[in-house]
Motif scaffolding. Structure first.
Motif, mmCIF file in Angstrom:
data_model
loop_
_atom_site.group_PDB
_atom_site.id
_atom_site.type_symbol
_atom_site.label_atom_id
_atom_site.label_comp_id
_atom_site.label_asym_id
_atom_site.label_seq_id
_atom_site.Cartn_x
_atom_site.Cartn_y
_atom_site.Cartn_z
ATOM 1 N N ARG A 23 0.867 -1.178 0.000
ATOM 2 C CA ARG A 23 0.000 0.000 0.000
ATOM 3 C C ARG A 23 0.907 1.233 0.000
ATOM 4 N N HIS A 24 0.364 2.381 0.322
ATOM 5 C CA HIS A 24 1.163 3.602 0.264
ATOM 6 C C HIS A 24 2.371 3.503 1.199
ATOM 7 N N SER A 25 3.498 4.011 0.731
ATOM 8 C CA SER A 25 4.739 4.053 1.502
ATOM 9 C C SER A 25 5.362 2.676 1.682
ATOM 10 N N PHE A 26 5.175 1.800 0.688
ATOM 11 C CA PHE A 26 5.613 0.401 0.796
ATOM 12 C C PHE A 26 7.118 0.223 0.928
ATOM 13 N N THR A 27 7.923 1.261 0.668
ATOM 14 C CA THR A 27 9.378 1.127 0.812
ATOM 15 C C THR A 27 9.892 1.566 2.178
ATOM 16 N N ASN A 28 9.001 2.015 3.049
ATOM 17 C CA ASN A 28 9.410 2.553 4.344
ATOM 18 C C ASN A 28 9.174 1.522 5.450
ATOM 19 N N PRO A 29 10.233 0.906 5.982
ATOM 20 C CA PRO A 29 10.058 -0.116 7.020
ATOM 21 C C PRO A 29 9.305 0.372 8.254
ATOM 22 N N ALA A 30 9.351 1.665 8.537
ATOM 23 C CA ALA A 30 8.626 2.190 9.703
ATOM 24 C C ALA A 30 7.117 2.031 9.552
ATOM 25 N N GLN A 31 6.646 1.864 8.341
ATOM 26 C CA GLN A 31 5.206 1.699 8.141
ATOM 27 C C GLN A 31 4.693 0.382 8.710
ATOM 28 N N ALA A 32 5.575 -0.551 9.005
ATOM 29 C CA ALA A 32 5.159 -1.801 9.652
ATOM 30 C C ALA A 32 4.559 -1.517 11.031
ATOM 31 N N LEU A 33 4.918 -0.392 11.617
ATOM 32 C CA LEU A 33 4.395 -0.005 12.934
ATOM 33 C C LEU A 33 3.168 0.902 12.840
ATOM 34 N N ASN A 34 2.831 1.326 11.650
ATOM 35 C CA ASN A 34 1.725 2.255 11.445
ATOM 36 C C ASN A 34 0.406 1.477 11.449
ATOM 37 N N GLU A 35 -0.509 1.855 12.312
ATOM 38 C CA GLU A 35 -1.796 1.174 12.416
ATOM 39 C C GLU A 35 -2.796 1.636 11.363
ATOM 40 N N ASN A 36 -2.487 2.699 10.653
ATOM 41 C CA ASN A 36 -3.376 3.185 9.599
ATOM 42 C C ASN A 36 -3.318 2.197 8.431
ATOM 43 N N PRO A 37 -4.445 1.593 8.056
ATOM 44 C CA PRO A 37 -4.438 0.577 7.001
ATOM 45 C C PRO A 37 -4.109 1.113 5.609
ATOM 46 N N ALA A 38 -4.036 2.421 5.432
ATOM 47 C CA ALA A 38 -3.676 2.989 4.135
ATOM 48 C C ALA A 38 -2.188 2.827 3.844
ATOM 49 N N PHE A 39 -1.405 2.551 4.890
ATOM 50 C CA PHE A 39 0.049 2.455 4.770
ATOM 51 C C PHE A 39 0.504 1.038 5.078
ATOM 52 N N SER A 40 1.610 0.649 4.446
ATOM 53 C CA SER A 40 2.209 -0.643 4.790
ATOM 54 C C SER A 40 3.647 -0.664 4.299
ATOM 55 N N TYR A 41 4.428 -1.501 4.925
ATOM 56 C CA TYR A 41 5.757 -1.820 4.410
ATOM 57 C C TYR A 41 5.644 -3.180 3.760
ATOM 58 N N ASP A 42 6.203 -3.315 2.576
ATOM 59 C CA ASP A 42 6.190 -4.586 1.867
ATOM 60 C C ASP A 42 7.615 -4.869 1.408
ATOM 61 N N ALA A 43 8.287 -5.806 2.065
ATOM 62 C CA ALA A 43 9.696 -6.081 1.783
ATOM 63 C C ALA A 43 9.910 -6.513 0.335
ATOM 64 N N ARG A 44 9.003 -7.304 -0.195
ATOM 65 C CA ARG A 44 9.146 -7.763 -1.583
ATOM 66 C C ARG A 44 9.043 -6.581 -2.548
ATOM 67 N N ALA A 45 8.030 -5.741 -2.366
ATOM 68 C CA ALA A 45 7.859 -4.579 -3.239
ATOM 69 C C ALA A 45 9.014 -3.594 -3.056
ATOM 70 N N ASP A 46 9.492 -3.439 -1.840
ATOM 71 C CA ASP A 46 10.628 -2.563 -1.560
ATOM 72 C C ASP A 46 11.848 -3.035 -2.348
ATOM 73 N N ALA A 47 12.185 -4.312 -2.230
ATOM 74 C CA ALA A 47 13.365 -4.849 -2.914
ATOM 75 C C ALA A 47 13.212 -4.793 -4.432
ATOM 76 N N ALA A 48 12.039 -5.160 -4.925
ATOM 77 C CA ALA A 48 11.833 -5.174 -6.374
ATOM 78 C C ALA A 48 11.864 -3.767 -6.958
ATOM 79 N N SER A 49 11.262 -2.804 -6.278
ATOM 80 C CA SER A 49 11.250 -1.439 -6.797
ATOM 81 C C SER A 49 12.654 -0.834 -6.758
ATOM 82 N N TRP A 50 13.403 -1.134 -5.711
ATOM 83 C CA TRP A 50 14.774 -0.623 -5.616
ATOM 84 C C TRP A 50 15.644 -1.231 -6.705
#
Length: 148
Positions: free
Chosen positions: A108-135
């Protein structure tokens, strides 16, 4: 007269770069907000914004390549806005690539930011696969565009 504006702006990339700085060869947008702003005639006015009777000036081509990394489940970036942005970039001659991560994958939004794993807002998420692939895609584009 103000310089021509970028159509279908990728907000923090091309908007600030019109006219493009000399030598700009590539830009990358990670979960960027493309607001769907697409002037109907893909031109900029020669007068002040919204001025009646302003002379139309053809927008210059975009020679830099663009990579947009997008999460389909990003509530801030609807797919129709992405499509409008890509169409506008194409109209300007930009060679673009889209890397889209499906909604089922969890990005979801901000998928490259590991801090989003702590964000309770469902609009945000960290996705390690998407982070690595996009980088990896960004590194590949930049290496190719910059010749390194």
């Amino acid at each position: 007269a103000p310089p021509p504006r970028v159509c279908g702006e990728v907000y923090l990339t091309f908007k600030a770069c019109t006219p493009a700085p000399p030598g700009l060869r590539a830009v990358v947008s990670f979960h960027g907000v493309v607001d769907g702003y697409v002037p109907h005639d893909l031109t900029a006015t020669g007068g002040s914004e919204g001025s009646a009777g302003a002379e139309a000036v053809a927008a210059p081509p975009i020679t830099a390549r663009a990579l947009l990394c997008h999460a389909e489940a990003d509530p801030f970036v609807p797919r129709d806005g992405v499509d409008a942005c890509l169409a506008a970039l194409g109209e300007r001659g930009c060679r673009w690539e889209l890397q889209a991560f499906g909604a089922a994958g969890g990005a979801r939004h901000s998928f490259t930011n590991p801090a989003q794993a702590l964000n309770e807002n469902p609009a945000f998420s960290y996705d390690a696969r998407a982070d690595a692939a996009s980088w990896a895609a960004a590194r590949e584009l930049l290496a190719d565009a910059l010749g390194s």
